[in-house]
Design an enzyme around this catalytic site. Structure first.
Site: not given
Ligand code: NAD
Ligand code: DAU
Length: 350
Positions: A35, A37, A60, A86, A101, A132-133, A156, A159, A186, A211
């Site tokens: 989509a 976003t 979407d 995410s 979504t 893993d969340e 999050y 969902s 990741n 922060p």
């Molecule tokens: P991201 O937010 O970087 O990317 C999400 C993508 O989905 C974007 O390209 C966005 O445009 C698209 N999208 C959002 N809503 C949509 C909709 N309604 N229709 C079509 N496309 C849509 O996310 P990410 O970090 O790459 O995560 C990808 C997947 O992996 C997610 O399911 C997330 O829960 C999972 N995951 C992420 C992490 C992490 O650390 N980032 C870890 C474990 C699992």
């Molecule tokens: O565990 C997998 C998840 O990891 C994925 O499913 C999510 O999509 C991904 O966003 C990520 O979630 P977190 O909440 O762990 O990631 P984030 O980078 O937002 O935060 C990592 C840790 O750092 C968390 O304990 C919150 C903290 N944090 C985050 C931000 C953005 C800070 O202390 N300061 C910040 O500004």
């Protein structure tokens, strides 16, 4: 012939997965439905956008008519479902966007796959990429296993847990051939700079405060994104139908220790005096409901399918910093929102 629908392929993990499949399997057809976003960015896929086995469709996943039409037109044999909202912090301010979504979008895709494949489930796979969340938060010891009870604690993770339950329900009720993986945090190139590591890299580059929520004592288990994409490839091709696989790096860091390591490496790379970047660390109000610790046990994936992470964290972090330092245009476009102008130009005129 495999024809695979990747959803969310313009996002962080989706773009690495799309690149891997397009390049590694030139005989597969890959259709990326995204989509676009705020988190979707076609600049993440510039190097493969003209490959003959790759097609991008802006759309979407909650749009049932579109999704059904795509299944009918392309006759997908597989789905790699990455699209999601995410970011935990955004889910705290706007939970319904995550329901829409992550829950409705996933269910819409499941229904379309069931309808399209109902005559013959053979050689079909609906692969749901999860987190893993869903397992909640650990204390100081222990790990998440595939059979750990779900205990989501943020909008999050609630969902995502709900979407996992729908995927499991479609397997048990309709025998839809599904696979699920639940991965830890990741990091790597193309990570949107609202998440801890890319946000901190950008702020260090621009001498802005770093922060840290609360006392920085929360623990995350970090995995290089290309290792996650490799794990998905392994599970997609060799994992068992109906199973869940945990993916993780056995690589736990407190947020504070991680940011200090990042500062140390960036001082060296930017030729700054030791301690300069760490001076930017600023403790701020904690995240509401902040999970203390995540840690994945990925033994099943290692023992059954032979997957192990390829990179040590310090090396992966160094590669990641180097990528951001070499790709300031990508970063600045995202931060300034310029990539949105491109979408306007590209899609508005249609
Ligand atoms: P991201 O937010 O970087 O990317 C999400 C993508 O989905 C974007 O390209 C966005 O445009 C698209 N999208 C959002 N809503 C949509 C909709 N309604 N229709 C079509 N496309 C849509 O996310 P990410 O970090 O790459 O995560 C990808 C997947 O992996 C997610 O399911 C997330 O829960 C999972 N995951 C992420 C992490 C992490 O650390 N980032 C870890 C474990 C699992
Ligand atoms: O565990 C997998 C998840 O990891 C994925 O499913 C999510 O999509 C991904 O966003 C990520 O979630 P977190 O909440 O762990 O990631 P984030 O980078 O937002 O935060 C990592 C840790 O750092 C968390 O304990 C919150 C903290 N944090 C985050 C931000 C953005 C800070 O202390 N300061 C910040 O500004």
């Amino acid at each position: 012939m495999q024809i695979i629908l990747i959803t969310g392929g313009a996002g962080f993990i989706g773009s690495h997965l799309t690149r891997l499949f397009v390049q590694k399997y030139p005989h597969y057809k890959i259709v990326n439905l995204d989509a676009l976003t705020y988190a979707g960015n076609l600049n993440n896929l510039r190097d493969i956008e003209n490959e003959p086995n790759y097609t991008f469709i802006k759309g979407d996943i909650t749009d049932a008519a579109l999704v059904n039409r795509l299944f009918a037109e392309h006759r997908f044999t597989g789905v790699l479902h990455c699209a999601a909202e995410s970011h935990v912090d955004r889910s705290i301010t706007d939970p319904l966007a995550f329901v829409r979504t992550n829950v409705i979008g996933t269910s819409t895709l499941l229904l379309a796959a069931k309808e399209s494949w109902k005559q013959d489930y053979n050689n079909k796979i609906f692969y749901h990429i999860s987190t893993d969340e869903v397992y909640g938060s650990l204390g100081e010891t222990g790990f998440f296993y595939e059979n750990t009870a779900y205990d989501p604690r943020s909008p999050y993770s609630a969902s995502k847990a709900s979407s996992d339950h729908f995927v499991r329900a479609f397997y048990h009720t309709y025998q839809l051939p599904v696979k699920i993986s639940n991965c830890s945090n990741n990091y790597g190139p193309y990570h949107f700079p609202e998440k801890l590591i890319p946000l901190s890299i950008n702020n260090i580059m621009n001498n802005k405060p770093l922060p840290i929520y609360g006392k920085g004592e929360n623990i995350r288990d970090w995995l290089f994104v290309e290792d996650h994409a490799r794990a998905i490839d392994t599970i997609y091709h060799n994992g068992k139908i109906g199973e869940t696989y945990n993916i993780g790096g056995h690589n736990e860091w407190t947020n504070l220790a991680l940011i200090k390591e990042l500062c140390r490496q960036m001082d060296t790379k930017l030729n700054r005096a030791e301690g300069t970047s760490a001076g930017l660390i600023t403790f701020v109000k904690d995240r509401a409901g902040h999970d203390l610790r995540y840690a994945i046990d990925a033994t099943k994936l290692k023992e059954e399918l032979g997957w192990v992470p390829s990179l040590q964290f310090e090396e992966g972090l160094s590669k990641t910093i180097d990528w951001y330092l070499a790709n300031t245009n990508w970063l600045n476009d995202v931060v300034n929102g310029h990539y949105k102008d491109y979408y306007e130009e590209q899609y508005h005129k249609r």
